[in-house]
Design a protein around this motif. Structure first.
Motif, PDB file in Angstrom:
ATOM      1  N   LEU A 383       6.306   5.010  -0.591  1.00  0.00           N
ATOM      2  CA  LEU A 383       6.220   5.583   0.748  1.00  0.00           C
ATOM      3  C   LEU A 383       6.557   7.071   0.811  1.00  0.00           C
ATOM      4  CD1 LEU A 383       8.124   2.739   2.659  1.00  0.00           C
ATOM      5  CD2 LEU A 383       5.644   2.989   2.412  1.00  0.00           C
ATOM      6  N   GLY A 384       7.382   7.544  -0.099  1.00  0.00           N
ATOM      7  CA  GLY A 384       7.868   8.915  -0.033  1.00  0.00           C
ATOM      8  C   GLY A 384       9.230   8.984   0.653  1.00  0.00           C
ATOM      9  N   GLU A 399      21.075  -4.000  14.976  1.00  0.00           N
ATOM     10  CA  GLU A 399      21.897  -5.076  14.440  1.00  0.00           C
ATOM     11  C   GLU A 399      21.060  -6.257  13.979  1.00  0.00           C
ATOM     12  OE1 GLU A 399      25.880  -7.649  15.750  1.00  0.00           O
ATOM     13  OE2 GLU A 399      24.993  -6.171  17.105  1.00  0.00           O
ATOM     14  N   ASN A 400      19.924  -6.460  14.628  1.00  0.00           N
ATOM     15  CA  ASN A 400      19.051  -7.599  14.299  1.00  0.00           C
ATOM     16  C   ASN A 400      17.640  -7.108  14.002  1.00  0.00           C
ATOM     17  OD1 ASN A 400      21.075  -9.692  14.938  1.00  0.00           O
ATOM     18  ND2 ASN A 400      20.826  -8.981  17.047  1.00  0.00           N
ATOM     19  N   GLY A 401      16.844  -7.993  13.433  1.00  0.00           N
ATOM     20  CA  GLY A 401      15.428  -7.695  13.218  1.00  0.00           C
ATOM     21  C   GLY A 401      15.126  -6.894  11.976  1.00  0.00           C
ATOM     22  N   ALA A 402      15.985  -6.978  10.966  1.00  0.00           N
ATOM     23  CA  ALA A 402      15.780  -6.175   9.755  1.00  0.00           C
ATOM     24  C   ALA A 402      14.468  -6.520   9.051  1.00  0.00           C
ATOM     25  CB  ALA A 402      16.955  -6.367   8.799  1.00  0.00           C
ATOM     26  N   ASP A 403      14.132  -7.795   9.018  1.00  0.00           N
ATOM     27  CA  ASP A 403      12.892  -8.194   8.323  1.00  0.00           C
ATOM     28  C   ASP A 403      11.667  -7.591   8.997  1.00  0.00           C
ATOM     29  OD1 ASP A 403      14.601  -9.632   6.769  1.00  0.00           O
ATOM     30  OD2 ASP A 403      13.850 -11.608   7.330  1.00  0.00           O
ATOM     31  N   ALA A 404      11.659  -7.622  10.326  1.00  0.00           N
ATOM     32  CA  ALA A 404      10.527  -7.059  11.073  1.00  0.00           C
ATOM     33  C   ALA A 404      10.463  -5.543  10.893  1.00  0.00           C
ATOM     34  CB  ALA A 404      10.655  -7.417  12.559  1.00  0.00           C
ATOM     35  N   HIS A 409       7.620  -0.763   8.506  1.00  0.00           N
ATOM     36  CA  HIS A 409       7.606   0.496   7.760  1.00  0.00           C
ATOM     37  C   HIS A 409       6.931   0.394   6.401  1.00  0.00           C
ATOM     38  CE1 HIS A 409      10.289   3.036  10.305  1.00  0.00           C
ATOM     39  NE2 HIS A 409      10.732   1.855  10.724  1.00  0.00           N
ATOM     40  N   SER A 410       7.051  -0.771   5.759  1.00  0.00           N
ATOM     41  CA  SER A 410       6.548  -0.881   4.383  1.00  0.00           C
ATOM     42  C   SER A 410       5.345  -1.796   4.239  1.00  0.00           C
ATOM     43  CB  SER A 410       7.661  -1.392   3.473  1.00  0.00           C
ATOM     44  OG  SER A 410       7.961  -2.758   3.756  1.00  0.00           O
ATOM     45  N   GLY A 411       5.095  -2.620   5.268  1.00  0.00           N
ATOM     46  CA  GLY A 411       4.018  -3.591   5.172  1.00  0.00           C
ATOM     47  C   GLY A 411       4.386  -4.810   4.355  1.00  0.00           C
ATOM     48  N   THR A 413       7.253  -8.151   3.511  1.00  0.00           N
ATOM     49  CA  THR A 413       8.400  -8.981   3.838  1.00  0.00           C
ATOM     50  C   THR A 413       9.461  -8.769   2.756  1.00  0.00           C
ATOM     51  OG1 THR A 413       7.626 -10.856   2.538  1.00  0.00           O
ATOM     52  CG2 THR A 413       6.861 -10.719   4.843  1.00  0.00           C
ATOM     53  N   PRO A 414      10.707  -9.217   2.980  1.00  0.00           N
ATOM     54  CA  PRO A 414      11.715  -9.105   1.914  1.00  0.00           C
ATOM     55  C   PRO A 414      11.275  -9.784   0.620  1.00  0.00           C
ATOM     56  CG  PRO A 414      12.788  -9.563   3.996  1.00  0.00           C
ATOM     57  CD  PRO A 414      11.312  -9.679   4.247  1.00  0.00           C
ATOM     58  N   ALA A 415      10.622 -10.947   0.727  1.00  0.00           N
ATOM     59  CA  ALA A 415      10.178 -11.651  -0.476  1.00  0.00           C
ATOM     60  C   ALA A 415       9.111 -10.841  -1.215  1.00  0.00           C
ATOM     61  CB  ALA A 415       9.642 -13.027  -0.108  1.00  0.00           C
ATOM     62  N   GLN A 416       8.199 -10.250  -0.473  1.00  0.00           N
ATOM     63  CA  GLN A 416       7.160  -9.435  -1.097  1.00  0.00           C
ATOM     64  C   GLN A 416       7.754  -8.178  -1.739  1.00  0.00           C
ATOM     65  OE1 GLN A 416       4.735  -9.051   2.419  1.00  0.00           O
ATOM     66  NE2 GLN A 416       3.237 -10.579   1.700  1.00  0.00           N
ATOM     67  N   LEU A 417       8.741  -7.587  -1.061  1.00  0.00           N
ATOM     68  CA  LEU A 417       9.402  -6.412  -1.617  1.00  0.00           C
ATOM     69  C   LEU A 417      10.124  -6.776  -2.912  1.00  0.00           C
ATOM     70  CD1 LEU A 417      10.371  -3.485  -1.534  1.00  0.00           C
ATOM     71  CD2 LEU A 417      12.202  -4.194   0.038  1.00  0.00           C
ATOM     72  N   LEU A 418      10.828  -7.895  -2.907  1.00  0.00           N
ATOM     73  CA  LEU A 418      11.542  -8.336  -4.098  1.00  0.00           C
ATOM     74  C   LEU A 418      10.580  -8.519  -5.266  1.00  0.00           C
ATOM     75  CD1 LEU A 418      14.083  -9.377  -5.539  1.00  0.00           C
ATOM     76  CD2 LEU A 418      13.571 -11.648  -4.590  1.00  0.00           C
ATOM     77  N   ALA A 419       9.462  -9.163  -5.011  1.00  0.00           N
ATOM     78  CA  ALA A 419       8.485  -9.398  -6.078  1.00  0.00           C
ATOM     79  C   ALA A 419       7.947  -8.083  -6.629  1.00  0.00           C
ATOM     80  CB  ALA A 419       7.340 -10.262  -5.546  1.00  0.00           C
ATOM     81  N   ALA A 420       7.674  -7.122  -5.739  1.00  0.00           N
ATOM     82  CA  ALA A 420       7.149  -5.828  -6.178  1.00  0.00           C
ATOM     83  C   ALA A 420       8.192  -5.055  -6.982  1.00  0.00           C
ATOM     84  CB  ALA A 420       6.704  -5.015  -4.956  1.00  0.00           C
ATOM     85  N   VAL A 421       9.430  -5.124  -6.543  1.00  0.00           N
ATOM     86  CA  VAL A 421      10.517  -4.400  -7.209  1.00  0.00           C
ATOM     87  C   VAL A 421      10.707  -4.929  -8.630  1.00  0.00           C
ATOM     88  CG1 VAL A 421      13.037  -4.133  -7.224  1.00  0.00           C
ATOM     89  CG2 VAL A 421      11.726  -3.682  -5.134  1.00  0.00           C
ATOM     90  N   LYS A 422      10.605  -6.230  -8.810  1.00  0.00           N
ATOM     91  CA  LYS A 422      10.815  -6.821 -10.129  1.00  0.00           C
ATOM     92  C   LYS A 422       9.724  -6.393 -11.119  1.00  0.00           C
ATOM     93  CE  LYS A 422      12.437 -11.023 -10.408  1.00  0.00           C
ATOM     94  NZ  LYS A 422      12.658 -12.465 -10.238  1.00  0.00           N
ATOM     95  N   LYS A 423       8.551  -6.037 -10.600  1.00  0.00           N
ATOM     96  CA  LYS A 423       7.448  -5.588 -11.459  1.00  0.00           C
ATOM     97  C   LYS A 423       7.460  -4.084 -11.678  1.00  0.00           C
ATOM     98  CE  LYS A 423       4.372  -9.318  -9.894  1.00  0.00           C
ATOM     99  NZ  LYS A 423       3.119  -9.621  -9.147  1.00  0.00           N
ATOM    100  N   PHE A 424       8.163  -3.361 -10.829  1.00  0.00           N
ATOM    101  CA  PHE A 424       8.175  -1.896 -10.854  1.00  0.00           C
ATOM    102  C   PHE A 424       8.878  -1.402 -12.121  1.00  0.00           C
ATOM    103  CE2 PHE A 424      10.361   2.104  -9.255  1.00  0.00           C
ATOM    104  CZ  PHE A 424       9.215   2.883  -9.249  1.00  0.00           C
ATOM    105  N   ARG A 425       8.257  -0.453 -12.812  1.00  0.00           N
ATOM    106  CA  ARG A 425       8.833   0.044 -14.075  1.00  0.00           C
ATOM    107  C   ARG A 425       9.515   1.399 -13.906  1.00  0.00           C
ATOM    108  NH1 ARG A 425      10.319  -3.652 -16.445  1.00  0.00           N
ATOM    109  NH2 ARG A 425      10.589  -2.378 -18.328  1.00  0.00           N
TER     110      ARG A 425
END
Length: 426
Positions: A383-384, A399-404, A409-411, A413-425
């Protein structure tokens, strides 16, 4: 040629957040003093009570004015001259306070407390109270902030006199009432927007820390796109109790931490902290103060820069951003690297099961700080820095709505972000 210290720093950086073997200190500031037994009471109605309050508040106002004017004689005029130790402490307090540069300074009575042992010692006129200290430091605090002290006064022929300045500390806020000016003779060093507080005998160390602090603030501003003027106080003193200056938290044996950015607030220190902080103090573990460098300060100053946005952000974002900026500042110089740290973090990714939160930090602090950095590193790559700053600001203020908010901002979900992060080199 790579800088050898920075190579080591990349491997050991997590000392900054409390994950490795830095001396652990957890002092229960505000614990009841032996024989304290102070009991809060409601002021009794009547002209005598009202007159006493008015007279003591007038005395307190005179003391605040004396600090602002630099009049030590006026400051000590209401101190019991028969107690040489009390006079010496108050004289030192005055000298310390004079170094800070107060835009505002006020004292006022708060909660009255009955203390039988002090009445027995000083007689029936002995009056003990929690006292609010409202102040604003020039160049550091956006608004006046508050701390508290505990004083005992006695009525003498010449008027009310201060006879105790710490006998009922147990009635004070559990954190926040011991300030830098309360710990022996000090030296305050200003450099740009940064103020550094050290023991008077360590002025040379203070100059060194001030230079590193100013460089750290400049580094943070390079990578943090939101407005921050770099104003912060760094407290690096030798007294072991310094870690309970503004913060008493932790579990078990306590925190093993090199430094902590602590926000200060406008309201009564015993109240709820819902408003944005008015300033920040970076409190340094005494055991590492002599080795304090730009790396550690960048991490903590990132917290100082972001705290005014709110404190609701998830831990992976709060600590990950601080680590991201720390590493980015290191690598602003092409001769320095955090490659050893990168390699270390990559090894933990296959076992990463969640974006690090309180449970993960509690179970494995070192690993969680590194993984949080990797999450933010990935987001900046995608994203920059400006868009990641916008994401941080949105998360921190809700206080609420962190997932939304993350999805917006990133397009992802937390699960999708986690999966992408694990592949990121990286």
């Amino acid at each position: 040629m790579k800088h050898p210290r920075r190579l080591v720093a990349g491997l050991t950086t997590l000392a900054i957040a409390g994950a490795v073997a830095v001396v652990g200190v957890r002092l229960q500031q505000g614990a009841a003093a032996p024989g304290g037994q102070a009991v809060a009471v409601k002021a009794k109605p009547g002209a005598d009570t009202a007159a006493r309050k008015q007279q003591i508040n007038k005395l307190l106002s005179a003391r605040a004015a004396a600090v602002r004017k630099g009049d030590v004689k006026a400051f000590l005029a209401s101190v019991d001259s028969k107690d040489s130790k009390l006079v010496a402490r108050q004289r030192m307090l005055f000298a310390n306070l004079r170094q800070f540069g107060f835009l505002k300074l006020e004292y006022s009575l708060a909660n009255e407390h009955e203390v039988p042992r002090l009445v027995a010692k000083y007689g029936p006129t002995a009056f003990s109270s929690r006292v609010l200290m409202r102040y604003q430091l020039a160049g550091l605090d956006a608004k006046p902030v508050q701390t508290d002290v505990a004083y005992t006064f006695v009525r003498r022929a010449t008027g009310w006199m201060l006879v105790e300045d710490g006998a009922i500390d147990e009635v004070l806020s559990p954190d926040g009432h011991r300030q830098p000016w309360d710990f022996g003779p000090i030296k305050v060093i200003r450099r740009g927007k940064v103020a550094v507080v050290v023991a008077q005998r360590e002025a040379a160390l203070g100059q060194k820390i001030a230079i590193a602090s100013q460089k750290a603030a400049t580094g943070v501003r390079r990578h943090w796109s939101r407005p921050w003027d770099g104003s912060v106080m760094v407290v690096a003193m030798p007294d072991a109790q310094v870690l309970s200056l503004l913060w008493t938290s932790g579990t078990g044996r306590g925190w093993t931490i090199a430094a902590k950015a602590v926000p200060v607030y406008e309201g009564d220190p015993t109240g709820m902290r819902k408003a944005a902080p008015a300033g920040t103090r970076i409190v340094v573990n005494p055991s590492v103060r002599k080795e304090l460098d730009e790396d550690l300060l960048v991490h903590e100053m990132t917290h100082a820069a972001t705290q005014r946005l709110g404190r609701q952000g998830p831990m992976w974002m709060v600590e990950g951003l601080a680590e991201y900026i720390r590493c980015a500042v290191i690598e602003d110089d092409p001769a320095w690297t955090v490659d050893p740290y990168r390699k270390q973090v990559r090894k933990t990714l296959p076992s990463m099961k969640a974006l690090p939160g309180r449970a993960e930090f509690g179970a494995a602090g070192s690993r969680s700080y590194g993984q949080s950095w990797w999450v933010v590193e990935y987001l900046v790559d995608k994203l920059g820095e400006k868009k990641v700053a916008a994401l941080y600001a949105d998360l921190a203020s809700h206080e609420n709505g962190a997932d939304a908010i993350l999805k917006k901002h990133s397009g992802m979900t937390p699960a999708q972000l986690l999966a992408a992060v694990k592949k990121f080199r990286g």
